[in-house]
Motif scaffolding. Structure first.
Motif, PDB file in Angstrom:
ATOM      1  N   ALA A  20       0.883  -1.303   0.006  1.00 14.09           N
ATOM      2  CA  ALA A  20      -0.113  -0.282   0.315  1.00 14.09           C
ATOM      3  C   ALA A  20       1.181   1.021  -0.171  1.00 14.09           C
ATOM      4  O   ALA A  20       0.575   2.017  -0.515  1.00 14.09           O
ATOM      5  CB  ALA A  20      -1.135  -0.217   1.354  1.00 14.09           C
ATOM      6  N   GLU A  67      -3.284   9.779   1.263  1.00 13.53           N
ATOM      7  CA  GLU A  67      -3.940   8.873   0.270  1.00 13.53           C
ATOM      8  C   GLU A  67      -4.368   7.882   0.963  1.00 13.53           C
ATOM      9  O   GLU A  67      -5.193   6.711   0.318  1.00 13.53           O
ATOM     10  CB  GLU A  67      -4.165   9.022  -0.677  1.00 13.53           C
ATOM     11  N   LEU A  68      -3.705   7.054   1.887  1.00  7.56           N
ATOM     12  CA  LEU A  68      -3.648   5.758   2.601  1.00  7.56           C
ATOM     13  C   LEU A  68      -4.706   5.647   3.286  1.00  7.56           C
ATOM     14  O   LEU A  68      -5.242   7.149   3.750  1.00  7.56           O
ATOM     15  CB  LEU A  68      -2.562   5.450   3.270  1.00  7.56           C
ATOM     16  N   SER A  69      -5.645   4.808   3.514  1.00 10.98           N
ATOM     17  CA  SER A  69      -6.543   5.016   4.545  1.00 10.98           C
ATOM     18  C   SER A  69      -6.976   4.650   5.524  1.00 10.98           C
ATOM     19  O   SER A  69      -5.966   4.609   6.685  1.00 10.98           O
ATOM     20  CB  SER A  69      -7.732   3.151   4.334  1.00 10.98           C
ATOM     21  N   PRO A  70      -7.321   5.590   6.610  1.00  9.70           N
ATOM     22  CA  PRO A  70      -6.922   5.301   8.154  1.00  9.70           C
ATOM     23  C   PRO A  70      -6.430   4.384   8.858  1.00  9.70           C
ATOM     24  O   PRO A  70      -5.570   4.753   9.609  1.00  9.70           O
ATOM     25  CB  PRO A  70      -8.049   5.896   8.799  1.00  9.70           C
ATOM     26  N   GLU A  71      -7.276   3.322   8.186  1.00 16.00           N
ATOM     27  CA  GLU A  71      -6.743   2.007   9.276  1.00 16.00           C
ATOM     28  C   GLU A  71      -5.143   1.516   8.758  1.00 16.00           C
ATOM     29  O   GLU A  71      -4.236   0.842   9.334  1.00 16.00           O
ATOM     30  CB  GLU A  71      -7.581   0.598   8.629  1.00 16.00           C
ATOM     31  N   MET A  72      -5.030   1.790   7.378  1.00 16.64           N
ATOM     32  CA  MET A  72      -3.558   1.826   6.958  1.00 16.64           C
ATOM     33  C   MET A  72      -2.276   2.971   7.617  1.00 16.64           C
ATOM     34  O   MET A  72      -1.717   2.543   8.333  1.00 16.64           O
ATOM     35  CB  MET A  72      -2.998   2.286   5.547  1.00 16.64           C
ATOM     36  N   LYS A  73      -2.718   4.364   7.254  1.00 16.19           N
ATOM     37  CA  LYS A  73      -2.258   4.690   8.606  1.00 16.19           C
ATOM     38  C   LYS A  73      -1.685   4.767   9.793  1.00 16.19           C
ATOM     39  O   LYS A  73      -0.972   5.032  10.012  1.00 16.19           O
ATOM     40  CB  LYS A  73      -2.558   6.417   8.628  1.00 16.19           C
ATOM     41  N   THR A  87       0.650   3.757  -2.805  1.00 12.84           N
ATOM     42  CA  THR A  87      -0.365   4.991  -2.942  1.00 12.84           C
ATOM     43  C   THR A  87       1.065   6.114  -1.775  1.00 12.84           C
ATOM     44  O   THR A  87       1.221   5.748  -0.473  1.00 12.84           O
ATOM     45  CB  THR A  87      -1.649   4.646  -1.872  1.00 12.84           C
TER      46      THR A  87
END
Length: 388
Positions: free
Chosen positions: A144, A152-158, A148
């Protein structure tokens, strides 16, 4: 005035086995290097993944650290992601044999290197109850981050990201050098820099967390990782120090001779002229070949239907399988009575055999079950995926 990467060059060409203390240009013995290195809280060893000489060096460092600080040593490894920590804990506790460890750690899926490179190191850790720390980032997070931009990462990834310092000029210089001459484009290069930073920051965070934890606060840590994560200090070492300032030494290798039969793959990369030393201690090594173990059957295969056995796709001419009577389309069910439920069952079983030994194969052919006897003869190595 001179070369900042080699301020005191040797007066004569180095030989395999020489060890140079780069800050002074002094040649030292292995004992002197290890005595100095084990003074430090952390020792980073930058490896060449497919060179057995690199792995012997790592084992020598770990042994020296354990002998100097018995019961107070730990081993951090790039080769494992954090979710594998429970498997590593069971391995060190003696609750897993080698085959079970390879299965549960998904070794061949995650690292994809011959386990023989790392076996002695991990067995030593197990025998001496040395904690092994999984350092690396999970693959889905690395993918990810590589594809990306962070914002722009999803909150879960951040939420899973370590503290990320993307501004190191030397790491970017390394990435740009590797990508030079390739038409990947700036966006792809930026993704590579992000991924490289994620790996280094995650490994640094894992190491620092362990050193600060109740389990690790009194221990000395040996970290092994690819040379690009250690050399010049901008990868893991600097990022650990940012989190937990502590003493450290870096050790690396420089292959100056090739002793393997096959020419190694060499990347055509012109790295930057870094303004600092590559390592504290530089070991001049031969580029060796991993001694071959086990035997080859000589088949291409894939997992069978309903997870039953291994389905034979083809049989190599003049192979052990052909001499035993294995046919295309056969379903291999057992090897010496042991069920073949997944690929590692066959690969691991063949690794334990020697030329001249015999085995029995349980085979299903056209709905009928057969028993075939195979006598293993030496065969030429075939570089083709799925042909053990």
């Amino acid at each position: 005035m001179g070369d900042p990467q080699n301020p005191y060059p040797l007066k004569a060409a180095p030989k395999v086995g020489d060890i140079m203390h780069l800050p002074t240009g002094v040649l030292v013995t292995p004992e002197q290097m290890l005595s100095i290195a084990t003074d430090a809280r952390v020792v980073y060893v930058g490896e060449t993944h497919d060179n057995p000489a690199s792995h012997r060096l790592e084992l020598d460092v770990l042994k020296a650290m354990e002998e100097r600080h018995p019961g107070k040593t730990a081993l951090g490894m790039e080769m494992f992601v954090r979710s594998q920590q429970p498997v590593l804990d069971r391995w060190v506790a003696g609750k897993l044999d080698e085959k079970a460890f390879l299965k549960e750690s998904h070794w061949f899926d995650n690292w994809k290197m011959d386990f023989g490179y790392y076996r002695d190191l991990l067995i030593y850790a197990k025998e001496h109850h040395i904690p092994v720390v999984a350092l690396n980032a999970e693959k889905d997070l690395a993918q990810a981050v590589g594809s990306t931009p962070l914002e722009e990462l999803s909150p879960e990834m951040k939420a899973r990201l370590p503290e990320m310092d993307l501004g190191d000029p030397y790491q970017r210089g390394m990435a740009e050098s590797i990508f030079a001459g390739h038409s990947h484009g700036k966006l792809v290069m930026d993704g590579f820099v992000r991924a490289q930073t994620l790996w280094d920051e995650t490994m640094a965070e894992s190491a620092a967390r362990f050193l600060a934890s109740p389990q690790g606060k009194d221990r000395h840590l040996v970290v092994i990782a690819g040379g690009n994560h250690v050399a010049h200090g901008f990868g893991i070492p600097r990022r650990v120090f940012r989190r937990i300032p502590t003493s450290y030494v870096t050790i690396g290798g420089n292959e100056i001779a090739i002793t393997r039969k096959e020419e190694p793959e060499i990347m055509d990369v012109d790295l930057p002229d870094y303004p600092n030393l590559s390592y504290d201690f530089l070991n001049f090594l031969a580029y060796e070949e991993l001694p071959e173990t086990g035997v080859r059957l000589g088949i291409a295969y894939e997992p069978g239907p309903d997870k039953r056995g291994m389905q034979v796709q083809s049989v190599l001419p003049d192979s052990n399988a052909e001499r035993a009577g294995v046919k295309e389309g056969d379903l291999l069910l057992t090897l010496d009575g042991e069920p073949l439920k997944e690929t590692i069952d066959l690969v691991y079983g063949l690794k334990q055999k020697k030329v001249g030994e015999k085995s029995t194969l349980g085979v299903e052919r056209d709905g009928k079950k057969l028993t075939l006897e195979v006598t293993f003869q030496k065969t030429e190595k075939v570089h083709q995926h799925g042909k053990p």
